[in-house]
Design an enzyme around this catalytic site. Structure first.
Site, PDB file in Angstrom:
ATOM      1  N   LYS A 200       4.424  11.530  -8.411  1.00 50.72           N
ATOM      2  CA  LYS A 200       4.972  10.189  -8.581  1.00 50.72           C
ATOM      3  C   LYS A 200       4.961   9.801 -10.062  1.00 50.72           C
ATOM      4  O   LYS A 200       3.930   9.857 -10.713  1.00 50.72           O
ATOM      5  CB  LYS A 200       4.151   9.193  -7.762  1.00 50.72           C
ATOM      6  CG  LYS A 200       4.121   9.536  -6.273  1.00 50.72           C
ATOM      7  CD  LYS A 200       3.136   8.688  -5.493  1.00 50.72           C
ATOM      8  CE  LYS A 200       1.705   8.956  -5.890  1.00 50.72           C
ATOM      9  NZ  LYS A 200       0.730   8.282  -5.004  1.00 50.72           N
TER      10      LYS A 200
ATOM     11  N   THR B  15       1.788  -4.243  -6.701  1.00 50.75           N
ATOM     12  CA  THR B  15       1.941  -2.824  -6.350  1.00 50.75           C
ATOM     13  C   THR B  15       0.642  -2.213  -5.831  1.00 50.75           C
ATOM     14  O   THR B  15       0.494  -1.001  -5.799  1.00 50.75           O
ATOM     15  CB  THR B  15       2.419  -2.025  -7.578  1.00 50.75           C
ATOM     16  OG1 THR B  15       1.488  -2.227  -8.666  1.00 50.75           O
ATOM     17  CG2 THR B  15       3.807  -2.455  -8.015  1.00 50.75           C
TER      18      THR B  15
ATOM     19  N   GLY C 194      -1.854  -0.598  -3.585  1.00 56.49           N
ATOM     20  CA  GLY C 194      -1.784   0.163  -2.345  1.00 56.49           C
ATOM     21  C   GLY C 194      -0.521   0.980  -2.163  1.00 56.49           C
ATOM     22  O   GLY C 194      -0.304   1.544  -1.090  1.00 56.49           O
ATOM     23  N   THR C 195       0.308   1.094  -3.211  1.00 59.66           N
ATOM     24  CA  THR C 195       1.549   1.844  -3.054  1.00 59.66           C
ATOM     25  C   THR C 195       1.291   3.320  -2.736  1.00 59.66           C
ATOM     26  O   THR C 195       1.986   3.916  -1.910  1.00 59.66           O
ATOM     27  CB  THR C 195       2.414   1.747  -4.315  1.00 59.66           C
ATOM     28  OG1 THR C 195       1.617   2.055  -5.463  1.00 59.66           O
ATOM     29  CG2 THR C 195       2.994   0.360  -4.481  1.00 59.66           C
ATOM     30  N   GLY C 196       0.285   3.915  -3.395  1.00 63.51           N
ATOM     31  CA  GLY C 196       0.004   5.325  -3.154  1.00 63.51           C
ATOM     32  C   GLY C 196      -0.500   5.589  -1.749  1.00 63.51           C
ATOM     33  O   GLY C 196      -0.057   6.537  -1.086  1.00 63.51           O
ATOM     34  N   CYS C 197      -1.425   4.759  -1.298  1.00 64.88           N
ATOM     35  CA  CYS C 197      -1.944   4.895   0.069  1.00 64.88           C
ATOM     36  C   CYS C 197      -0.816   4.725   1.079  1.00 64.88           C
ATOM     37  O   CYS C 197      -0.688   5.498   2.041  1.00 64.88           O
ATOM     38  CB  CYS C 197      -3.010   3.830   0.341  1.00 64.88           C
ATOM     39  SG  CYS C 197      -4.400   3.818  -0.797  1.00 64.88           S
TER      40      CYS C 197
END
Length: 269
Positions: free
Chosen positions: A175, A207, A209-212
């Site tokens: 990412k 933004t 928690g976008t990865g989770c």
């Protein structure tokens, strides 16, 4: 097309990331979420204020009772904060879920900067967990730790993703949101080659928690029988829609709106 997803990750008391975001994302995309909690955090949009670790033996027990009874169509790992936890989770996967698709999100630092992975655990993560994964989803700071160098541009992302695949990982979704610019480039690197996904950057501080959320959305797609690329495409569209619809809660990095809907028929073309 429900799909059972076992999420092995830490809890976020603020509800924006971690287990809470994972459950919301899986549910929003029609999956069935199950959990093995690795740590409790006292957390809000301003950062992580405290962490209580869960005994690795109890993490394994959570995984075992779920897998033995309900089963799983996909696994997702998030915050695995030290060597004993990584070793325990990897051992349980090998024992009870070998061959089940695994989306490994190598969580290392919270959005506010709090470290979520012990420095001496990076080697264990690379040698024990990542080779079990179907796909890993690092952001650029995490990828830099894993490959041991800075990543300055998309060319550097390509080289880093190739090195990550050399660890024995079939696929890498790297990412690129931490690079500067008005667009965001993510790379999906598999045995079949490299695909770039380029989107306009959404100007927002919300933004958290976008990865989770992205990793759990991908795991849901795999659990539902989707091909990896299709699962990634739908997950990215879902996360972008959730960012755009963020409710604006908190004084820091706010949560997404996990309740948004996406139309797979429109996206998967």
């Amino acid at each position: 097309m429900q799909g059972r997803v076992l999420i092995i990750a830490g809890s976020d008391s603020g509800g924006g990331a971690g287990i809470q975001a994972d459950i919301k994302a899986v549910t929003a995309l029609g999956g069935f979420a199950m959990t093995a909690i690795t740590a409790l955090t006292a957390q809000n949009t301003l950062g992580v204020h405290g962490v209580v670790a869960v005994d690795p033996a109890f993490i394994r027990q959570q995984m075992a009772v779920v897998l033995d009874d309900l089963g799983a169509d996909a696994l997702k790992t998030g915050m695995l904060h030290d060597v004993p936890v990584i070793e325990a989770v990897a051992a349980e996967i090998v024992q009870r879920a070998a061959g089940v698709p695994l989306v490994a999100d190598p969580v290392m630092v919270a959005k506010g900067g709090h470290p979520l992975l012990a420095p001496d655990a990076v080697g264990s993560l690379k040698s024990r967990l990542l080779p079990l994964a179907t796909v890993i989803t690092p952001n650029l700071p995490e990828a830099e730790v894993l490959v041991g160098r800075l990543i300055r541009d998309v060319a550097g992302m390509r080289a880093a993703a190739a090195d990550l695949r050399a660890l024995g990982v079939p696929a890498v979704l790297l990412k690129g949101g931490h690079l500067e610019g008005e667009t965001v480039t993510d790379l999906l690197v598999t045995e079949g080659g490299v695909e770039e996904f380029v989107d306009a950057r959404i100007a927002t501080r919300h933004t958290h928690g976008t990865g989770c959320t992205l990793a759990s959305a991908i795991a849901t797609g795999l659990a539902q029988g989707m091909a990896l690329r299709d699962a990634v495409v739908r997950a990215r569209a879902y996360v972008r829609a959730a960012i755009a619809a963020a409710p604006g809660y908190g004084a820091g990095h706010g949560p997404l709106d996990h309740g948004v809907t996406v139309d797979p028929a429109r996206i998967l073309r």
